[in-house]
Design a protein around this motif. Structure first.
Motif, PDB file in Angstrom:
ATOM      1  N   GLU A 155       0.706  -1.191   0.033  1.00 19.59           N
ATOM      2  CA  GLU A 155       0.081  -0.018  -0.001  1.00 19.59           C
ATOM      3  C   GLU A 155       0.600   1.220  -0.018  1.00 19.59           C
ATOM      4  N   LEU A 156       1.866   1.013   0.701  1.00 18.71           N
ATOM      5  CA  LEU A 156       2.829   2.286   0.937  1.00 18.71           C
ATOM      6  C   LEU A 156       3.431   2.704  -0.425  1.00 18.71           C
ATOM      7  N   VAL A 157       4.087   1.836  -1.147  1.00 21.70           N
ATOM      8  CA  VAL A 157       4.833   2.217  -2.298  1.00 21.70           C
ATOM      9  C   VAL A 157       3.972   2.487  -3.558  1.00 21.70           C
ATOM     10  N   GLU A 158       2.536   2.022  -3.353  1.00 23.00           N
ATOM     11  CA  GLU A 158       1.668   2.344  -4.493  1.00 23.00           C
ATOM     12  C   GLU A 158       1.126   3.682  -4.414  1.00 23.00           C
ATOM     13  N   ASP A 159       1.304   4.114  -3.214  1.00 22.40           N
ATOM     14  CA  ASP A 159       0.753   5.621  -2.872  1.00 22.40           C
ATOM     15  C   ASP A 159       1.730   6.938  -3.308  1.00 22.40           C
ATOM     16  N   GLY A 160       1.298   8.021  -3.854  1.00 26.00           N
ATOM     17  CA  GLY A 160       2.152   9.044  -4.466  1.00 26.00           C
ATOM     18  C   GLY A 160       3.159   9.519  -3.765  1.00 26.00           C
ATOM     19  N   VAL A 161       2.902   9.586  -2.314  1.00 25.47           N
ATOM     20  CA  VAL A 161       3.899  10.047  -1.155  1.00 25.47           C
ATOM     21  C   VAL A 161       4.979   8.995  -1.059  1.00 25.47           C
ATOM     22  N   GLY A 162       4.531   7.930  -0.911  1.00 20.46           N
ATOM     23  CA  GLY A 162       5.342   6.661  -0.753  1.00 20.46           C
ATOM     24  C   GLY A 162       6.306   6.524  -1.705  1.00 20.46           C
ATOM     25  N   VAL A 163       5.922   6.681  -3.113  1.00 26.96           N
ATOM     26  CA  VAL A 163       6.935   6.476  -4.057  1.00 26.96           C
ATOM     27  C   VAL A 163       7.790   7.654  -4.036  1.00 26.96           C
ATOM     28  N   ARG A 164       7.234   8.775  -3.626  1.00 29.08           N
ATOM     29  CA  ARG A 164       8.353   9.948  -3.557  1.00 29.08           C
ATOM     30  C   ARG A 164       9.171   9.869  -2.468  1.00 29.08           C
ATOM     31  N   ASP A 165       8.840   9.329  -1.405  1.00 26.77           N
ATOM     32  CA  ASP A 165       9.993   9.438  -0.212  1.00 26.77           C
ATOM     33  C   ASP A 165      10.676   8.077  -0.189  1.00 26.77           C
ATOM     34  N   PHE A 166      10.349   6.946  -0.781  1.00 26.77           N
ATOM     35  CA  PHE A 166      10.934   5.906  -0.568  1.00 26.77           C
ATOM     36  C   PHE A 166      11.253   5.097  -1.897  1.00 26.77           C
ATOM     37  N   ALA A 167      11.911   6.107  -2.842  1.00 23.03           N
ATOM     38  CA  ALA A 167      12.444   5.463  -4.280  1.00 23.03           C
ATOM     39  C   ALA A 167      13.757   5.150  -4.083  1.00 23.03           C
ATOM     40  N   ALA A 168      14.682   5.840  -3.415  1.00 22.68           N
ATOM     41  CA  ALA A 168      15.960   5.858  -3.400  1.00 22.68           C
ATOM     42  C   ALA A 168      16.572   4.426  -2.779  1.00 22.68           C
ATOM     43  N   LEU A 169      17.613   3.957  -3.152  1.00 22.11           N
ATOM     44  CA  LEU A 169      18.305   2.629  -2.391  1.00 22.11           C
ATOM     45  C   LEU A 169      18.403   2.876  -0.910  1.00 22.11           C
ATOM     46  N   GLU A 170      18.771   3.923  -0.296  1.00 24.73           N
ATOM     47  CA  GLU A 170      18.799   3.964   1.058  1.00 24.73           C
ATOM     48  C   GLU A 170      17.360   4.319   1.664  1.00 24.73           C
ATOM     49  N   ALA A 171      16.385   4.801   0.937  1.00 24.94           N
ATOM     50  CA  ALA A 171      15.278   5.054   1.506  1.00 24.94           C
ATOM     51  C   ALA A 171      14.268   3.728   1.912  1.00 24.94           C
ATOM     52  N   VAL A 172      14.644   3.025   2.977  1.00 27.75           N
ATOM     53  CA  VAL A 172      13.893   2.188   3.426  1.00 27.75           C
ATOM     54  C   VAL A 172      12.543   2.244   4.422  1.00 27.75           C
ATOM     55  N   PRO A 173      11.487   2.045   4.011  1.00 31.34           N
ATOM     56  CA  PRO A 173      10.217   2.287   4.801  1.00 31.34           C
ATOM     57  C   PRO A 173      10.392   1.776   6.232  1.00 31.34           C
ATOM     58  N   PRO A 174      10.212   2.815   7.478  1.00 29.23           N
ATOM     59  CA  PRO A 174      10.212   2.354   8.691  1.00 29.23           C
ATOM     60  C   PRO A 174       9.192   1.463   9.216  1.00 29.23           C
ATOM     61  N   ASP A 175       9.508   0.516  10.159  1.00 26.27           N
ATOM     62  CA  ASP A 175       8.921  -0.611  10.504  1.00 26.27           C
ATOM     63  C   ASP A 175       7.111  -0.340  11.049  1.00 26.27           C
ATOM     64  N   ASP A 176       7.215   1.294  11.444  1.00 27.70           N
ATOM     65  CA  ASP A 176       5.509   1.394  11.671  1.00 27.70           C
ATOM     66  C   ASP A 176       4.973   1.632  10.473  1.00 27.70           C
ATOM     67  N   LEU A 177       5.470   1.627   9.437  1.00 22.01           N
ATOM     68  CA  LEU A 177       4.616   1.879   8.322  1.00 22.01           C
ATOM     69  C   LEU A 177       4.308   0.269   7.524  1.00 22.01           C
ATOM     70  N   ARG A 178       5.134  -0.272   7.879  1.00 24.39           N
ATOM     71  CA  ARG A 178       4.907  -1.905   7.353  1.00 24.39           C
ATOM     72  C   ARG A 178       3.507  -2.511   7.686  1.00 24.39           C
ATOM     73  N   ARG A 179       2.883  -3.320   6.952  1.00 28.11           N
ATOM     74  CA  ARG A 179       1.606  -4.010   7.268  1.00 28.11           C
ATOM     75  C   ARG A 179       1.953  -5.529   6.982  1.00 28.11           C
ATOM     76  N   ALA A 180       1.555  -6.270   8.259  1.00 31.61           N
ATOM     77  CA  ALA A 180       1.722  -7.756   8.347  1.00 31.61           C
ATOM     78  C   ALA A 180       1.124  -8.531   7.534  1.00 31.61           C
TER      79      ALA A 180
END
Length: 312
Positions: free
Chosen positions: A56-81
């Motif tokens: 869900e995060l990376v399909e969202d426009g904001v997620g794509v913008r903020d987490f596109a780079a090699l070092e830009a790994v989404p934090p644990d609190d944004l992950r969905r089990a």
């Protein structure tokens, strides 16, 4: 219906596209298996969990913008089990098999089990091996797009190096492309994802030599241009197992199943071959059409994202 992207693509190249995508799938599968230092079923389990955690995060426009780079790994609190059941359903692999491989991943510390299911923590993606894997997968993505451009199945157009780092996003999209279309092939074969990969590996072994013969390759690019049996070379179980990073016995078992169900045949030496009559079945013809459409869309997405294209 597949449509060429512009007037320069007025020749049916759907089989060429599907073959190119299959080669990319097999390279991706081998790389991921090496990355998690395990067999292919474990690797597929890892990939499916990873994708589900941030889908869900990376399909969202904001997620794509903020987490596109090699070092830009989404934090644990944004992950969905994701549940073991959901992973098994997506892969078409039995629940108990996925549960066993998820436990293996938990035992090695790359997957955690919480009240809502499985997650891969951010710390895993920051490990040097994972960073290197993304870099290598980025190389596969670039090679895939460049090969498509060189073979004339995608138009690169005027292109410049992207102004920002998009490596991780490109790899995420690559993994989604891989998993989604592996599921499509599996449904066409009425098999699980691993059987689909074994099927693709046999096919690559049968026709891999054509890649070095420009004249022969150009003869089999369209949907109706199915290479006849006389140009197919049987491939050993050992070669298939080595190419997929699968145990020999596992590969042999899957090969036997494909033969028993009529998807492959054995040569006199015991090697495997997918005959032209199987490739011509309606379900596989439809699979080529769907894969060609998906591949064309994926390649266009990669170019739009800014994946550099090497000169043809």
């Amino acid at each position: 219906m597949f449509e060429p992207p512009n007037a320069s693509f007025n020749v049916d190249q759907r089989r060429q596209l599907a073959r190119l995508a299959s080669h990319h799938f097999l390279n991706t599968a081998s790389l991921i298996a090496e990355t998690v230092n395990s067999d292919l079923i474990t690797a597929l389990t890892f990939l499916t969990i990873s994708r589900a955690n941030v889908r869900e995060l990376v399909e969202d426009g904001v997620g794509v913008r903020d987490f596109a780079a090699l070092e830009a790994v989404p934090p644990d609190d944004l992950r969905r089990a994701v549940s073991v059941y959901a992973v098994a359903r997506e892969l078409g692999i039995p629940y108990e098999t996925v549960r066993r491989h998820a436990r293996k991943l938990r035992n090695t510390g790359v997957v955690e089990m919480g009240p809502e299911g499985l997650t891969i923590p951010r710390s895993v993606y920051g490990a040097p091996g994972q960073i290197q894997a993304v870099a290598e997968n980025w190389g596969l993505v670039r090679a895939f797009v460049s090969d498509a451009n060189r073979l004339g199945v995608v138009a690169a157009g005027p292109h410049v190096t992207p102004s920002r780092d998009v490596r991780r996003q490109a790899v995420r999209l690559s993994i989604g492309f891989f998993l989604d279309n592996l599921a499509v092939l599996g449904r066409g074969l009425e098999q699980d994802a691993l059987s689909a990969l074994v099927f693709l590996a046999i096919g690559r072994g049968n026709l891999g030599h054509l890649a070095h013969d420009a004249e022969a390759r150009s003869a089999y690019v369209g949907l109706a241009a199915i290479p006849p049996d006389e140009v197919r070379r049987p491939v050993s179980v050992y070669a298939v197992a080595k190419g997929l990073n699968l145990p020999y016995e596992t590969t042999r078992r899957y090969g036997i199943r494909l033969v028993e169900q009529g998807w492959a045949e054995r040569s006199a030496s015991g090697a495997l071959i997918i005959p032209a009559s199987v490739v011509a079945r309606p379900s596989l013809i439809q699979g080529v059409i769907e894969l060609a459409e998906a591949t064309q869309a994926y390649l266009a997405q990669m170019i739009e994202l800014g994946v550099p294209v090497d000169p043809a």
